[in-house]
Design a protein around this motif. Structure first.
Motif, PDB file in Angstrom:
ATOM      1  N   VAL A 132       0.767  -1.088  -0.071  1.00 43.72           N
ATOM      2  CA  VAL A 132       0.017   0.056  -0.043  1.00 43.72           C
ATOM      3  C   VAL A 132       1.005   1.224   0.053  1.00 43.72           C
ATOM      4  N   ARG A 133       0.598   2.159  -1.044  1.00 45.95           N
ATOM      5  CA  ARG A 133       1.426   3.496  -1.003  1.00 45.95           C
ATOM      6  C   ARG A 133       0.277   4.340  -1.163  1.00 45.95           C
ATOM      7  N   GLU A 134       1.053   5.698  -1.144  1.00 39.97           N
ATOM      8  CA  GLU A 134       0.134   6.826  -1.341  1.00 39.97           C
ATOM      9  C   GLU A 134      -0.494   6.848  -2.522  1.00 39.97           C
ATOM     10  N   ASP A 135       0.060   6.450  -3.508  1.00 38.86           N
ATOM     11  CA  ASP A 135      -0.580   6.480  -5.054  1.00 38.86           C
ATOM     12  C   ASP A 135      -0.960   5.435  -5.436  1.00 38.86           C
ATOM     13  N   GLY A 136      -1.490   4.164  -4.434  1.00 41.16           N
ATOM     14  CA  GLY A 136      -2.280   3.015  -5.075  1.00 41.16           C
ATOM     15  C   GLY A 136      -1.524   1.859  -4.259  1.00 41.16           C
ATOM     16  N   TRP A 137      -2.627   0.728  -4.469  1.00 38.79           N
ATOM     17  CA  TRP A 137      -2.392  -0.520  -3.765  1.00 38.79           C
ATOM     18  C   TRP A 137      -1.749  -1.538  -4.814  1.00 38.79           C
ATOM     19  N   SER A 138      -0.954  -2.149  -4.638  1.00 38.40           N
ATOM     20  CA  SER A 138      -0.472  -3.129  -5.408  1.00 38.40           C
ATOM     21  C   SER A 138      -0.311  -4.471  -4.984  1.00 38.40           C
ATOM     22  N   LEU A 139      -0.613  -5.662  -5.612  1.00 39.95           N
ATOM     23  CA  LEU A 139      -0.531  -6.966  -5.419  1.00 39.95           C
ATOM     24  C   LEU A 139       0.410  -7.717  -6.209  1.00 39.95           C
ATOM     25  N   TYR A 140       1.472  -8.423  -5.350  1.00 39.94           N
ATOM     26  CA  TYR A 140       2.776  -8.860  -5.834  1.00 39.94           C
ATOM     27  C   TYR A 140       2.552 -10.468  -5.700  1.00 39.94           C
ATOM     28  N   GLY A 141       2.920 -11.248  -6.679  1.00 39.23           N
ATOM     29  CA  GLY A 141       2.479 -12.729  -6.575  1.00 39.23           C
ATOM     30  C   GLY A 141       3.688 -13.623  -6.692  1.00 39.23           C
ATOM     31  N   PHE A 142       3.637 -14.693  -6.046  1.00 38.82           N
ATOM     32  CA  PHE A 142       5.036 -15.666  -5.907  1.00 38.82           C
ATOM     33  C   PHE A 142       4.434 -17.038  -6.017  1.00 38.82           C
ATOM     34  N   HIS A 143       5.379 -18.022  -6.396  1.00 35.81           N
ATOM     35  CA  HIS A 143       4.764 -19.369  -6.325  1.00 35.81           C
ATOM     36  C   HIS A 143       4.518 -19.907  -4.973  1.00 35.81           C
ATOM     37  N   ASN A 144       5.312 -19.368  -3.788  1.00 30.49           N
ATOM     38  CA  ASN A 144       5.241 -20.066  -2.703  1.00 30.49           C
ATOM     39  C   ASN A 144       5.592 -18.834  -1.505  1.00 30.49           C
TER      40      ASN A 144
END
Length: 185
Positions: free
Chosen positions: A54-66
């Motif tokens: 979560v940042r001031e300019d938006g939310w981002s979701l990062y994905g990983f295998h495990n």
């Protein structure tokens, strides 16, 4: 926090995927190159460990295998001056085991081969993470398969910059094939 997303792989783009859950919610998730390569075909079930930033300019979701990949990403973004995009570039450009070796061995030159990581950032990573990555010494090699790594190196030898070569490989993996790298000058 969204720590895990499971569902059907609905879309692939150059650096992100969309997973549609059973409830009909689609999550856009940014993934490293190694994760993109190991994803199933569109429409197939998929499950990713995720990190919500979560940042001031938006939310981002990062994905990983495990979960180990997610925890390693968390450690990387904990370093002063290393944000999610730079951590993702590092995980896309080097295998996690190589990143751990470079950090533990203070191999600044190896870390600076990744676009966006300069000498000072690499030194800071080695200093701040030196002993904090010890539990990742047995990180499974779940990253870039040999074919994509070979393609990346071949494009670099032909004169393409690392960012352009990486982008071209990501787009090919996403299956859209609409953009090709600009010829080297």
């Amino acid at each position: 926090m969204i720590a895990h997303v499971s569902g059907r792989l609905a879309a692939k783009q150059a650096d992100r995927v969309m997973i549609e859950t059973a409830g009909g919610v689609g999550y856009e998730i940014v993934v490293p190159l190694g994760v993109m390569e190991r994803l199933p075909p569109l429409g197939e079930p998929v499950s990713l460990a995720t990190e919500l930033v979560v940042r001031e300019d938006g939310w981002s979701l990062y994905g990983f295998h495990n979960d180990a990949g997610r925890r390693f990403f968390q450690r990387l973004i904990g370093v002063s001056g290393v944000g999610p995009r730079l951590a993702l570039a590092l995980l896309s450009g080097m295998q996690p085991a190589a990143v751990v070796r470079a950090i533990r061995g203070e191999q600044v030159g190896a870390l600076t081969t990744v676009p966006g990581i300069g000498r000072k950032t690499a030194e800071r990573m080695a200093l701040e993470l030196g002993e904090k990555v010890e539990d990742f010494t047995a990180v499974p090699a779940t990253d870039v398969p040999a074919g994509a790594e070979a393609a990346l190196k071949a494009l670099e030898r032909l004169g393409y910059g690392v960012p352009e070569a990486d982008r071209a490989i990501r787009q090919a993996l996403a299956g859209n094939g609409t953009v090709t790298p600009t010829p080297p000058k």
